[in-house]
Design a protein around this motif. Sequence first.
Motif: not given
Length: 352
Positions: A174-176, A204-205, A209-211, A254-255
């Motif tokens: 998530w932080p990533g 993946s989630r 979620d971080g994005y 694009v991430f």
Amino acid sequence: MAGTGDRPRPGGKTLAVIAAEAGVSVSTVSKVLHDRSDVAARTRARVQRLLAQHGYPARNGPAATALAPGGFVDFVVDEIDGAWAAELIRGAEEALDAAGMGLVVSAAHGGGGSPARRWVDSLAARRTLGAILVVRELGQAQHRELLRLGIPFALISPAEEPPPGVPWVGATNWPGGLAATRHLVGLGHRRIAVIGGPPQRLASRARVDGYRSALEEAGLAYDPELVRHGDFTNEPAYRHALDLLRLPDRPTAVFAGSDQQALSTYRAAAALGLRVPDDVSVVGFDDLAFADWVTPRLTTVRTPLADMAALAAGMVLQLIAGERPASLRVEVASELVVRESSGPPPGRAARP
């Protein structure tokens, strides 16, 4: 006054000097000397070698027995090929080799029959001392069978929340995802797409979620049209990237949820006559070796895969020795690595 444990032995060195040679603290050397369990396997083995070289006697406790030469640990991974798996295998092999043990690598999903059943049967047939598992599925039946066989094991980056009591190592996903998207927002991007892995997987989630959190933080709307899910590999990501970059109001960045997906985005951009990062910025995830070789060099989120595998190996060695790991859940910090594939959106100059 220094304690007796720090006095030089005949022909040996003080613990402070050994700590400096090993690149650790004196307290870590002391823990190894007194057979404490809260030291990573690779570090323990390095310190033990230096202690032995300088006249300190070997310990005979259960941890020392687990690290004695001979025996092997299994490394079971869904797919052996690829740089991601290679980094994990390298980390596990180095940690176990330092502990005097071997590593047997096998693919969970190769060949015929039931893959979920087959790899458990293989562990039983080989009489392995322990196992490091990087598998998509650890079902109840598999878990019960491993417990019945008495095979200590640890998971790396499990697809779902593991059963209670199962040790595992992961990355701070998530932080990533947050850091990657914040970076793109900071460059001025407002239409940022994401290509994630399978939505049912924890990693993946968390990355998506971080994005999403970074978008909300910046006051940007979450647009489902800019979200795609693949399987962390090339072909699905290529198709998703083509779809995204063909949109009438295409994303300017694009991430990608993995470096492989990022390279597929490079390929899709080239197929459409777009340049990275002039027309579209790309950020990956993992920081595999090729990320620093491709052109342009890939901005990505580094996950220390070899360190994750070494930590999992250390957990397994502790379990073999009859010890309980200090923590059953370890998340290794991810880190954004900015290179050349990310820049300001088209028509916007880079900040000085």
